[in-house]
Design a protein around this motif. Structure first.
Motif, PDB file in Angstrom:
ATOM      1  N   ALA A  41       6.892   2.215   9.607  1.00 32.68           N
ATOM      2  CA  ALA A  41       7.276   3.619   9.799  1.00 32.68           C
ATOM      3  C   ALA A  41       6.568   4.587   8.847  1.00 32.68           C
ATOM      4  N   PRO A  42       6.445   4.288   7.548  1.00 26.84           N
ATOM      5  CA  PRO A  42       5.762   5.251   6.661  1.00 26.84           C
ATOM      6  C   PRO A  42       4.300   5.490   7.026  1.00 26.84           C
ATOM      7  N   LEU A  43       3.695   4.543   7.723  1.00 28.42           N
ATOM      8  CA  LEU A  43       2.282   4.705   8.086  1.00 28.42           C
ATOM      9  C   LEU A  43       2.078   5.797   9.134  1.00 28.42           C
ATOM     10  N   LEU A  44       3.153   6.226   9.776  1.00 28.67           N
ATOM     11  CA  LEU A  44       3.040   7.268  10.799  1.00 28.67           C
ATOM     12  C   LEU A  44       2.735   8.627  10.185  1.00 28.67           C
ATOM     13  N   SER A  45       2.795   8.711   8.869  1.00 32.05           N
ATOM     14  CA  SER A  45       2.437   9.973   8.216  1.00 32.05           C
ATOM     15  C   SER A  45       1.115   9.861   7.464  1.00 32.05           C
ATOM     16  N   GLU A  46       0.388   8.771   7.662  1.00 33.93           N
ATOM     17  CA  GLU A  46      -0.921   8.608   7.020  1.00 33.93           C
ATOM     18  C   GLU A  46      -1.880   9.692   7.496  1.00 33.93           C
ATOM     19  N   PRO A  47      -2.831  10.088   6.658  1.00 31.70           N
ATOM     20  CA  PRO A  47      -3.735  11.179   7.054  1.00 31.70           C
ATOM     21  C   PRO A  47      -4.738  10.795   8.141  1.00 31.70           C
ATOM     22  N   GLN A  48      -5.033   9.514   8.349  1.00 31.80           N
ATOM     23  CA  GLN A  48      -6.027   9.123   9.349  1.00 31.80           C
ATOM     24  C   GLN A  48      -5.363   8.855  10.698  1.00 31.80           C
ATOM     25  N   PRO A  49      -5.793   9.543  11.730  1.00 37.82           N
ATOM     26  CA  PRO A  49      -5.193   9.325  13.049  1.00 37.82           C
ATOM     27  C   PRO A  49      -5.290   7.879  13.503  1.00 37.82           C
ATOM     28  N   LYS A  57      -7.418  15.558   9.426  1.00 34.12           N
ATOM     29  CA  LYS A  57      -6.363  14.564   9.612  1.00 34.12           C
ATOM     30  C   LYS A  57      -5.754  14.637  11.012  1.00 34.12           C
ATOM     31  N   GLU A  58      -5.989  15.761  11.707  1.00 33.11           N
ATOM     32  CA  GLU A  58      -5.349  16.031  13.008  1.00 33.11           C
ATOM     33  C   GLU A  58      -3.832  15.874  12.855  1.00 33.11           C
ATOM     34  N   GLN A  59      -3.319  16.624  11.906  1.00 28.67           N
ATOM     35  CA  GLN A  59      -1.923  16.444  11.508  1.00 28.67           C
ATOM     36  C   GLN A  59      -1.338  17.778  11.066  1.00 28.67           C
ATOM     37  N   LEU A  60      -0.072  17.976  11.402  1.00 33.83           N
ATOM     38  CA  LEU A  60       0.654  19.145  10.899  1.00 33.83           C
ATOM     39  C   LEU A  60       1.004  18.882   9.446  1.00 33.83           C
ATOM     40  N   VAL A  61       0.428  19.667   8.531  1.00 36.66           N
ATOM     41  CA  VAL A  61       0.649  19.407   7.106  1.00 36.66           C
ATOM     42  C   VAL A  61       1.664  20.367   6.499  1.00 36.66           C
ATOM     43  N   ASN A  62       1.955  21.454   7.198  1.00 33.99           N
ATOM     44  CA  ASN A  62       2.895  22.420   6.641  1.00 33.99           C
ATOM     45  C   ASN A  62       3.509  23.255   7.752  1.00 33.99           C
ATOM     46  N   THR A  63       4.782  23.481   7.668  1.00 29.24           N
ATOM     47  CA  THR A  63       5.430  24.477   8.505  1.00 29.24           C
ATOM     48  C   THR A  63       5.931  25.554   7.555  1.00 29.24           C
ATOM     49  N   ILE A  64       5.215  26.673   7.512  1.00 26.17           N
ATOM     50  CA  ILE A  64       5.459  27.708   6.513  1.00 26.17           C
ATOM     51  C   ILE A  64       6.424  28.745   7.096  1.00 26.17           C
ATOM     52  N   SER A  97       0.854  -1.196   0.000  1.00 25.44           N
ATOM     53  CA  SER A  97       0.000   0.000   0.000  1.00 25.44           C
ATOM     54  C   SER A  97       0.881   1.233   0.000  1.00 25.44           C
ATOM     55  N   SER A  98       0.654   2.088  -0.975  1.00 23.71           N
ATOM     56  CA  SER A  98       1.469   3.302  -1.045  1.00 23.71           C
ATOM     57  C   SER A  98       0.877   4.357  -0.123  1.00 23.71           C
ATOM     58  N   PRO A  99       1.716   5.051   0.649  1.00 22.99           N
ATOM     59  CA  PRO A  99       1.214   6.059   1.587  1.00 22.99           C
ATOM     60  C   PRO A  99       0.437   7.160   0.874  1.00 22.99           C
ATOM     61  N   ASN A 100      -0.611   7.619   1.555  1.00 25.31           N
ATOM     62  CA  ASN A 100      -1.451   8.721   1.065  1.00 25.31           C
ATOM     63  C   ASN A 100      -2.126   8.408  -0.276  1.00 25.31           C
ATOM     64  N   VAL A 130       6.276  11.062  16.076  1.00 30.60           N
ATOM     65  CA  VAL A 130       4.855  11.382  16.224  1.00 30.60           C
ATOM     66  C   VAL A 130       4.488  11.685  17.680  1.00 30.60           C
ATOM     67  N   ALA A 131       5.502  11.987  18.496  1.00 31.44           N
ATOM     68  CA  ALA A 131       5.209  12.291  19.897  1.00 31.44           C
ATOM     69  C   ALA A 131       4.420  13.578  20.045  1.00 31.44           C
ATOM     70  N   SER A 132       4.450  14.443  19.034  1.00 31.25           N
ATOM     71  CA  SER A 132       3.670  15.681  19.077  1.00 31.25           C
ATOM     72  C   SER A 132       2.609  15.681  17.984  1.00 31.25           C
ATOM     73  N   ASP A 133       2.075  14.521  17.692  1.00 29.24           N
ATOM     74  CA  ASP A 133       1.018  14.401  16.691  1.00 29.24           C
ATOM     75  C   ASP A 133      -0.204  15.216  17.116  1.00 29.24           C
TER      76      ASP A 133
END
Length: 1354
Positions: free
Chosen positions: A655-663, A1167-1174, A612-615, A711-714
């Motif tokens: 490990a790659p699943l830790l960036s999936e959009p679903q909490p 997603k309850e996720q940080l998606v960008n640090t601008i 399964s490819s991430p995202n 993901v300690a600060s997810d």
């Protein structure tokens, strides 16, 4: 971009309103929202994959500015997206999910003790040719015994033949029992028979059948009659003797006149025995042919033993009886009934089908009439007993027609007139009508009955209209019978699946009717079309009752689900169900784990996770989630399973699943990784340290820990809770090394040693840029302004008081305060990652796991501290438990006096936050009751030297509940994961139907949209002259932010102590009041409404950057925390506090946050996720943020140096433009906002100097309009979302209202009181989104709502 293209790009996600702008007088036109409502309805189907809003914003803003200038209209969007509606947001903080149960109520469907009738005693007292003296027989009368006429042959021959026939009739129902027959016996022979049967049966049931047709009726005491040896006398058989011979368990069948007397006497005997002894009640079942005062029917249409005939040959008896009452009675040859073709057990034959229908009918009658427990005992516990009771229902029907009432104990309610008998009669008639032709031509095919088809249709009708609160479907036992037939099986399974989906109550009903052995047996079939529905049914069963795991493994059922899981033809949602079933099979069940490991489950799951490819939008999140949970349960506390997982490269696959959009997917991946962490390395110690130092295990441990830290600060507390649980396991296994690192933070050491510890807050990215999300683990540090007395070991020296350090304190003298690893000085050493040799070469490393890099240990300690002060109470509690494992314990006190401290209160957050001086004692506001929190080192190896001799100290401190200093390893202290139990709740809910309230929600939304559209038009065409009429006022001290609800007269205000109050401003009543959290810092910086068109949620952003979202916030005492997270990670060196600025964008689901830092963080709250640090591209911090409410992804930021920047997250470069409008006096931007309407390039910015600038990004040189609103001291700015007005507030006690053309519409100076008291320094302003109302909060304890002069005060 053209307007049509822009609308199309949102694919019905928003309702579009086209209204004239403020300079156009043409009529407003609104597009209907029915299309968008339909789209929303379509999305509610349970099979749909959740949409990803990223595609909503693929269209970037047009670079052409002429489109904006020439547009004759503007648009206002009403977002259709809704947030925080998932299972994880419902009472996550309040209750622990239970998951499937294996005890209690759910297992009542299982018969407590499966029983078997092992021996049958047949006693026939016929005395053929001699009638008993008390019976006068009519002529002709019933003669047949076991369908044999005893007068047609010699008496002895007839007696023997009847005995053999009765034995064979019983053997049809229980072929494996031992049968013993006594014909016309004496008392001694009966005694010998009974004792022999009990001795052979042991603890099994004994059946005693008594035929008393040749002896007198039972005596008034219920005694039966037998013979003497010469057959000259009738000898009474006392019941207490019979009872003592047969003992228990037993079943009696009494076929004689007045049999009810025997039953009554037996009941009295048992009641008397029970009252005189404390033994368990006797398991005694009785069936009697008639009441105590009744005589058996003598009509020639019945056999003499009609009761026995009904019990042992029900089909023959039922057909003969039916024949005499049907239209066939005159023409039908009764002898054909004995020639019905087929076998009773072959359902494809006529006799087999009749027997099948009869079983279904009687089972259904019993299930619908009998109490649940009695049905289980009589119809599901013992096969022979169940058959006899089914046939007893027929006996009651037939014998009642002859004015005879069969009796049973336990007593059954009357069933002879149940309407299901009509269905049986119809089946019997169809059988009899074709019987002659079938007997004449053996090769002719019989016409199958429509009984089962019709009953399934009736069940389907019930499913369309039934519910938990209506009468259960009476056809459920028939559905069970239909599963035996291949021709009806698929339809029956589908209907059964629909029924089970109605809820746990339905699953319980189905299990209680006896479905379990049937669906278990079906797992042996290979029919492909049954696989999906069988997996669904087992999902529903196991979601209720985990105890079935044992049966599945015993029968090899797990292989069926593994094959389905590995099948690519099935939909991912269905394969997720198979993964769930397998997860339940291995949950806490070692035999299940072993069987699944042997059959390669670990490899199958990892293979599909890897593919399964991430995202990928095609990947079903539920499938990924349950693959992870299945793996976690497979490896949990199972060393062999972990080894297989690690050999399969599980860490790199997960490990790659830790960036999936679903909490849920991220949390499940963390859970799976956590189960791979060895708790204490027990498996290694027995084979020596050489094995422990295995490089592969070392690398995997490092990889797992790094993944956990990422993901300690997810953004989801569900994920962070799993990180805390996994880190607890790591802390348990690496206890001594982590304690050493933790000790360095508290134990007095030289500055050089302490400074050598890396600071996680300052770890640089590999590219040299700002740290990514995965590296902002520490929330910026570890000690908070609220930290109070700190104790080091058992040191009794003076503690820190009043924010100062005593000169005699070892902390001050050692220099640890300013030389701590968390102080700003340590940033120079942040990359060294090496401890002094004193830590790495001690006895600490002489046993246990191979130590990891000290830098990694330091990061772990800081991550644990971060979790301990998490804004989610549950996560914070888990974090504190993790800290206690490595020897950090909280000391809590409620200060009664400033100088004295009590330490007996409950444990609360250790409040860890970064500070330039390690402990900063300011910040607790005097009016609030507060707790002083502290931390102390406990059970360190340095302080407990005698523990060094133990190979596993574990939690050797009594305070931690580990059993004192004995050195025991108490794993029960480890916090338990909740993601598995939480996820199981998904399958307990209905998966096939939408929620019942969806129509109601849509209707309410449409109503609110209509109201909103009407008000928007009014706002845009309003001719506001003033906005100074106060309509409501409350006294609140230190108001910091205020909010007006759009569709109800409710105002929400928060003060400096983070106390949130909700009023109804029309009725002037306080609806609710609660604390945002227990340890207020500097108040709430922003209140926002989430889902304002539905049941809105309250988003409260604290000044420290912590976000909390509240459900049911307006109901007194009912508020629930939906989610909580820290929106700011890391801040600039040398900065002591975080003045967070936050804004929420419903259109996109994004939350933007910034503070004393050089970037703006973009969070996706779906997603309850940080998606960008601008990057803010400014040396100064952000002081004001405003998100566009009509253009998703656009926001504006004002900075401390007076500059303004517009960002669009949909563009690659993010920054649209930067302006410096406040050039006269460079002071920070206090407020910023988008002007009403569609135009994304028009902004309003106000600086602390008092000037308000109207900006257009198409003119980079300067503002096109400037208002000198206040001479310095501007404190607040509000821009109406739709009306052409703005408002500004000043510290100099006044509020001004302006039009977009710069005209001043009004000034507010005084409160509506008799004394005309002046308002205080304005702290906050906020407009109602759809009405001309302005809420204002002042620093001197007041909140007011102002309206146009035409509005009446309420």
């Amino acid at each position: 971009m053209a307007l049509g293209d822009l609308m199309a790009s949102r694919f019905s996600q928003s309702t579009v309103l086209i209204v004239p702008n403020h300079h156009d007088d043409s009529t407003a036109t609104a597009f209907s929202s029915s299309a968008s409502a339909a789209a929303l309805n379509d999305e509610s189907d349970f099979t749909s994959v959740p949409h990803r809003r990223d595609s909503e914003f693929t269209a970037a803003s047009s670079s052409s500015t002429s489109g904006y200038a020439n547009a004759a209209t503007t648009m206002a969007y009403l977002p259709q997206t809704s947030f925080f509606n998932e299972l994880r947001h419902d009472a996550f903080e309040l209750e622990l999910p239970s998951g499937p149960s294996d005890s209690g109520l759910v297992s009542k469907w299982r018969p407590k003790d499966k029983m078997k009738t092992g021996c049958v005693a047949l006693v026939l007292c016929l005395n053929i040719s001699v009638d008993p003296p008390d019976v006068i027989k009519i002529s002709p009368c019933a003669r047949m015994e076991c369908w044999i006429d005893p007068l047609s042959m010699a008496p002895q021959k007839a007696l023997d033949l009847i005995g053999k026939s009765l034995t064979s009739q019983y053997e049809r129902w229980q072929p494996k029992a031992r049968y013993k027959c006594q014909l016309d016996p004496t008392l001694e022979e009966v005694k010998k028979l009974c004792t022999t049967c009990r001795r052979y049966a042991k603890s099994e049931r004994v059946l005693f059948h008594y035929n008393g047709h040749g002896v007198p009726k039972p005596t008034p005491n219920g005694e039966l009659w037998v013979f003497n040896k010469s057959y000259t006398q009738y000898i009474p058989l006392p019941l207490n003797d019979l009872d003592s011979w047969l003992k228990t368990p037993s079943i009696y069948v009494f076929d004689c006149s007045g049999a009810g007397k025997v039953v009554n006497s037996f009941i009295e005997l048992h009641e008397w025995s029970a009252s005189n002894s404390n033994g368990s009640p006797r398991d005694c079942i009785m069936l009697a042919a008639c009441e105590a005062h009744e005589t058996l029917p003598q009509s020639v249409e019945f056999p003499a033993d009609v009761f026995t005939a009904c019990l042992t040959t029900p089909i023959k008896m039922a057909l003969r009886w039916f024949c005499t009452r049907s239209l066939l009675r005159d023409s039908f040859d009764y002898s054909l009934i004995d020639k019905i073709p087929g076998r009773p057990n072959d359902r494809k034959t006529l006799l087999g089908e009749l027997n099948w229908i009869f079983t279904a009918v009687t089972d259904t009658i019993a299930w619908n009439v009998l109490p649940h427990d009695l049905f289980q005992r009589l119809f599901r516990q013992d096969l022979l007993v169940a058959s006899l009771f089914r046939n007893f229902l027929l006996a009651e029907r037939i014998m009642r027609s002859a004015n005879c009432t069969p009796v049973s104990h336990p007593t059954l309610p009357p069933t002879h007139q149940h309407h299901m008998w009509d269905a049986w009669d119809m089946a019997a008639e169809l059988c009899l009508s074709q019987l002659p032709s079938l007997v004449e031509d053996p090769n002719a095919e019989f016409q199958p009955s429509t009984f089962f088809t019709e009953q399934l249709t009736a069940f389907e009708v019930w499913l369309d209209h039934g519910s938990e609160h209506k009468k259960p479907p009476e056809q459920l036992p028939i559905v069970l019978q239909v599963l035996l037939s291949q021709c009806h099986r698929f339809r029956a399974l589908v209907l059964l699946g629909r029924f089970l989906d109605m809820g746990p109550w339905a699953v319980d009903l189905a299990l209680s009717v006896g479905i379990f052995p049937y669906v278990l047996k079906l797992l042996q079939t290979t029919t492909p079309e049954l696989r999906q529905i069988l997996v669904f049914i087992w999902t529903k069963i196991l979601a209720l009752d985990k105890s079935c795991q044992v049966d599945l493994v015993k029968d090899g059922g797990h292989i069926y689900f593994m094959k389905f899981l590995d099948s690519l033809e099935a939909y991912p949602e269905q394969r997720a169900m198979a993964a769930f079933v397998l997860a339940v099979i291995v949950d806490g069940h070692r035999r299940g784990q072993e069987a699944c490991i042997e059959d390669g489950l670990s490899h199958v799951c990892l293979k599909h996770l890897e593919s399964s490819s991430p995202n990928d939008s095609q990947t079903e999140p539920l499938f990924l989630q349950w693959l992870c949970l299945c793996l976690g349960k497979l490896w949990e506390e199972f060393p062999e399973g972990k080894i297989i997982g690690l050999q399969g490269h599980a860490t790199s696959i997960l490990a790659p699943l830790l960036s999936e959009p679903q909490p849920e997917v991220r949390a499940s991946a963390v859970f799976a990784l956590g189960t791979l962490v060895d708790v204490g390395f027990d498996s290694c110690r027995s084979v020596g340290d050489e094995e422990c130092d295995d490089d592969d295990k070392f690398r995997s441990e490092v990889s797992i820990v790094r993944s956990l830290l990422s993901v300690a600060s997810d953004g989801s507390p569900l994920v962070r809770a799993e990180v805390a649980v996994a880190l607890a396991r790591f802390a348990f296994g690496h206890n001594k090394h982590l304690k050493s690192i933790a000790a360095a933070y508290w134990k007095p050491q030289t500055n050089s040693l302490i400074n050598s510890l890396p600071s996680l807050a300052n770890i640089k990215d590999t590219d040299g840029g700002y740290p990514k999300q995965s590296q902002h683990v520490a929330h910026g540090g570890i000690v908070s302004p609220q930290i109070g007395p700190l104790r080091v070991g058992s040191d009794n020296s003076k503690v820190i008081r009043d924010g100062r350090v005593s000169s005699s304190s070892p902390l001050a003298s050692s220099g640890i305060m300013h030389g701590s690893p968390l102080s700003d000085n340590s940033s120079h050493h942040s990359d060294s990652g090496i401890l002094n040799d004193g830590f790495s070469n001690g006895a600490v490393n002489n046993f246990g796991p191979k130590p990891l890099d000290n830098a990694l240990y330091s990061q772990c300690v800081l991550a644990m501290c971060t979790l301990a002060k998490d804004p989610s109470p549950r996560v914070g509690n888990l974090g504190r438990r993790v800290l206690s494992i490595i020897g950090i314990e909280q000391v809590v006190a409620k200060p009664s006096k400033p100088s004295s401290v009590r330490t007996s209160e409950a444990i609360v957050s250790p409040s860890l936050a970064r500070s330039s001086s390690w402990f900063d004692m300011n910040g607790v506001s005097p009016p609030r009751p507060s707790y002083i929190t502290g931390m102390r080192r406990v059970c360190s190896l340095e302080f407990r030297p005698h523990l060094m001799t133990s190979p596993d100290t574990g939690l050797a401190d009594p305070l931690l509940g580990s059993g004192g200093a004995s050195g025991t390893s108490d794993r029960s202290f480890l916090p338990q994961s909740i993601i598995y139990n939480w996820s199981c709740g998904h399958f307990s809910k209905s998966l096939l139907t939408a929620p019942d309230d969806s129509e109601e929600i849509l209707a309410r939304r449409e109503e609110r949209e209509k109201i909103a559209l009407e008000h928007i038009v009014k706002c845009q065409h309003s001719a506001v002259t003033r906005l100074t009429n106060p309509i409501a006022k409350w006294d609140i001290k230190g108001t910091q932010t205020v909010l007006l609800q759009p569709f109800s007269p409710i105002v929400v205000a928060a003060d400096e102590n983070e106390r949130i109050r909700i009023w109804n401003h029309e009725e002037a009543t306080l609806l609710n009041s609660f604390d945002n959290h227990d340890f207020a810092d500097k108040g709430i910086s922003k209140l926002c409404l989430v889902n304002e068109l539905d049941d809105s949620l309250l988003l409260a952003a604290s000044s420290d950057g912590n976000i909390r979202v509240w459900k049911d916030y307006s109901l007194r005492g009912k508020q629930k925390l939906a989610t909580a997270f820290s929106s700011i990670h890391g801040h600039k060196p040398g900065v002591r506090s975080r003045n967070a600025v936050v804004d929420w964008q419903q259109q996109s689901g994004y939350l933007y946050s910034s503070g004393e830092m050089s970037s703006i963080m973009q969070w996706d709250l779906d997603k309850e996720q940080l998606v960008n640090t601008i990057p803010s591209l400014s040396e100064c911090s952000v002081s004001a943020l405003a998100a566009s409410q009509v253009h998703g992804g656009q926001f504006a930021a004002g900075f401390m140096d007076g500059s303004v920047r517009l960002y669009d997250t949909r563009t690659p470069e993010k920054l649209v433009c930067g302006l410096r409008p406040h050039i006269q006096r460079v002071e920070k931007v206090m407020g910023i906002g988008f002007q009403p309407g569609l135009d994304p390039g028009k902004l309003v910015s106000a600086s602390q100097a008092g000037d308000i600038q109207f900006l257009d990004i198409r003119n980079h040189s300067s503002a096109y309009l400037t208002i000198e609103a206040h001479r310095g001291s501007l404190t607040a700015l509000a821009v109406h979302r739709h009306a052409p007005i703005i408002a500004s507030g000043s510290a100099k006690q006044l509020i001004k209202v302006f039009s977009l053309e710069g005209d001043q519409l009004g000034t507010i100076r005084y409160y509506p009181t008799l004394m005309a008291q002046k308002i205080g320094s304005v702290s906050c302003l906020n407009f109602h989104p759809y009405q001309l109302l302005l809420a204002a909060g002042a620093a001197d304890a007041c909140v007011c709502i102002y309206a146009d002069d035409n509005t009446q005060a309420k």
